[in-house]
Motif scaffolding. Structure first.
Motif, PDB file in Angstrom:
ATOM      1  N   GLU A 132      -5.360   8.518  -7.695  1.00 47.59           N
ATOM      2  CA  GLU A 132      -5.556   7.582  -8.799  1.00 47.59           C
ATOM      3  C   GLU A 132      -7.028   7.212  -8.952  1.00 47.59           C
ATOM      4  N   THR A 133      -7.718   7.049  -7.829  1.00 47.09           N
ATOM      5  CA  THR A 133      -9.138   6.727  -7.877  1.00 47.09           C
ATOM      6  C   THR A 133      -9.930   7.861  -8.513  1.00 47.09           C
ATOM      7  N   GLN A 180      -3.332   6.800  -3.756  1.00 51.66           N
ATOM      8  CA  GLN A 180      -4.427   5.954  -4.208  1.00 51.66           C
ATOM      9  C   GLN A 180      -5.719   6.739  -4.387  1.00 51.66           C
TER      10      GLN A 180
END
Length: 150
Positions: free
Chosen positions: A47-48, A44
């Protein structure tokens, strides 16, 4: 009475080893339970970071498009583009067009005394023969050239 120096061995392991075994088991269980969560957290975060870089890139595109939009809000720019792209003129302006000027639009292969004519395809031939004929003629730089009439 038993002496204090002797250990009691009634078939049970010492309590310290049992505690260490339980502690190791708990650590292994904790590791197994936390590994997927840590992987998800790392994924995550990646992805951020990727999405933030895309946001910065798109903000740059928005800024350039906004600058372009601001240019088009200026009436003099719109007039200039209409004159250049569409050939518009104001009433009363004199326009001169050069016809037949050998500028950048002249052909790269110049054959003296010849004119370009469309090749005569046999309309009775099947469509695939006509396509093959056009491919064969496209390979030749002087295809379709006819001598000039005098």
């Amino acid at each position: 009475m038993r002496p204090a120096a002797e250990e009691v061995t009634d078939g049970r392991p010492p309590t310290a080893l049992v505690r260490i075994g339980i502690l190791i088991g708990m650590l292994v269980l904790l590791f197994v339970m936390l590994t997927p969560t840590v992987r998800l957290l790392l994924r995550q975060r990646a992805e951020t970071a990727e999405l933030q870089s895309r946001i910065v890139e798109q903000q740059g595109e928005v800024a350039t498009l906004q600058a372009e939009l601001d240019k088009w809000k200026d009436p003099s720019f719109v007039e200039q583009q209409a004159r250049a792209r569409l050939g518009f003129v104001k009433v009363g302006d004199k326009v001169y067009s050069v016809v037949g000027g050998g500028g950048a639009a002249s052909s790269p292969v110049e054959v003296p005394g010849a004119t370009v004519a469309a090749p005569g395809a046999d309309s009775r031939a099947p469509w695939y023969s006509q396509v093959w004929q056009s491919v064969a003629m496209a390979d030749k730089p002087t295809a379709g050239m006819l001598p000039a009439k005098q």
